[in-house]
Scaffold this motif. Structure first.
Motif, PDB file in Angstrom:
ATOM      1  N   PRO A 100      -6.618  43.612 -56.580  1.00 15.00           N
ATOM      2  CA  PRO A 100      -6.240  44.848 -56.494  1.00 15.00           C
ATOM      3  C   PRO A 100      -5.975  45.300 -55.105  1.00 15.00           C
ATOM      4  N   PRO A 101      -4.896  45.857 -54.629  1.00 12.63           N
ATOM      5  CA  PRO A 101      -5.178  45.842 -53.054  1.00 12.63           C
ATOM      6  C   PRO A 101      -6.404  46.569 -52.814  1.00 12.63           C
ATOM      7  N   ALA A 102      -7.376  46.495 -52.688  1.00 12.62           N
ATOM      8  CA  ALA A 102      -8.693  46.871 -52.584  1.00 12.62           C
ATOM      9  C   ALA A 102      -9.388  45.369 -51.891  1.00 12.62           C
ATOM     10  N   LEU A 103      -8.804  44.602 -53.279  1.00 15.57           N
ATOM     11  CA  LEU A 103      -9.510  43.440 -52.955  1.00 15.57           C
ATOM     12  C   LEU A 103      -8.124  42.119 -51.715  1.00 15.57           C
ATOM     13  N   ALA A 104      -7.333  42.836 -51.285  1.00 22.37           N
ATOM     14  CA  ALA A 104      -7.015  42.300 -50.508  1.00 22.37           C
ATOM     15  C   ALA A 104      -7.401  41.281 -49.327  1.00 22.37           C
ATOM     16  N   CYS A 105      -8.688  41.715 -48.985  1.00 27.44           N
ATOM     17  CA  CYS A 105     -10.024  40.626 -48.219  1.00 27.44           C
ATOM     18  C   CYS A 105     -10.260  39.527 -48.869  1.00 27.44           C
ATOM     19  N   LEU A 106     -10.185  39.684 -50.155  1.00 27.88           N
ATOM     20  CA  LEU A 106     -10.269  38.097 -50.054  1.00 27.88           C
ATOM     21  C   LEU A 106      -9.307  36.822 -50.585  1.00 27.88           C
ATOM     22  N   LYS A 107      -8.107  37.326 -49.534  1.00 21.54           N
ATOM     23  CA  LYS A 107      -7.261  36.459 -49.894  1.00 21.54           C
ATOM     24  C   LYS A 107      -7.608  35.302 -49.715  1.00 21.54           C
ATOM     25  N   GLY A 108      -8.560  35.358 -48.217  1.00 19.12           N
ATOM     26  CA  GLY A 108      -8.213  34.216 -47.716  1.00 19.12           C
ATOM     27  C   GLY A 108      -9.336  32.966 -48.177  1.00 19.12           C
ATOM     28  N   ALA A 109     -10.228  33.570 -48.887  1.00 15.02           N
ATOM     29  CA  ALA A 109     -11.478  33.171 -49.563  1.00 15.02           C
ATOM     30  C   ALA A 109     -11.021  31.925 -50.933  1.00 15.02           C
ATOM     31  N   ASP A 110      -9.950  33.038 -51.396  1.00 16.58           N
ATOM     32  CA  ASP A 110      -9.198  32.759 -52.589  1.00 16.58           C
ATOM     33  C   ASP A 110      -8.302  30.637 -52.371  1.00 16.58           C
TER      34      ASP A 110
END
Ligand SMILES: [Zn+2]
Ligand SMILES: [Zn+2]
Ligand SMILES: [Zn+2]
Ligand SMILES: [Zn+2]
Lengths: 105, 105
Positions: A10-20
């Motif tokens: 979800p957009p609010a969790l876009a910051c987790l994309k790098g770790a993903d």
């Protein structure tokens, strides 16, 4: 190996994309499963890299020579995959389902 | 190496505690800095483990024999530390500062 059924972040969790992205295998693009590290410090699922090395004795990422004997378990990545996926699921609930949390005053 | 100035995790981010713990060095308890992995798959800051091995040739976690030559860069952990800290900072803002996000209808 069931990451394909997970929803996009979800957009609010876009910051987790790098770790993903970091926690995915460069061969199968799924989350690392029994992570193995080459001498050149690249990481793959155990099955993915063994299959690859049976065909070509080099790292699929950087082409450095590599053998099965050189592989080293990178167990912390397996733990991080578990932890990351649990946190992401939890955070999806928090950011979407919860009332706003007021900062302490 | 400045993690000590970071605030504790806010309650909404308690689910990140596992990843936080995994990404810290078992010697200095700070976030891993230039991560090195032993043959026994344990990870430490480069400086922390080299200092330890100059005094005793074994892994500080599991006591397996270890030498400096056996150490292997675990670069993905350095990238994960950066990514995790950035995400955590970002999420602290989202969970504390933002209006609630409504689920899509
Ligand atoms: Zn794979
Ligand atoms: Zn490589
Ligand atoms: Zn350390
Ligand atoms: Zn060890």
């Amino acid at each position: 190996m069931d990451s394909h059924v997970e929803a996009d972040l979800p957009p609010a969790l876009a910051c987790l994309k790098g770790a993903d992205t970091l926690l995915r295998c460069p061969i199968c693009f799924d989350f690392l499963s029994i992570s193995m590290m080459t001498k050149c410090s690249h990481n793959f699922c155990s099955l993915c890299i063994r299959k690859f090395l049976s065909y070509k004795l080099q790292c699929p990422v950087c082409n450095t020579g590599a053998t099965e004997d050189d592989l080293r378990n990178n167990r912390i990545l397996d733990d991080l995959v578990l932890s990351f996926r649990a946190a992401r699921q939890q955070l999806s609930k928090v950011t979407f389902d919860s009332p706003p949390i007021s900062p302490k005053t």
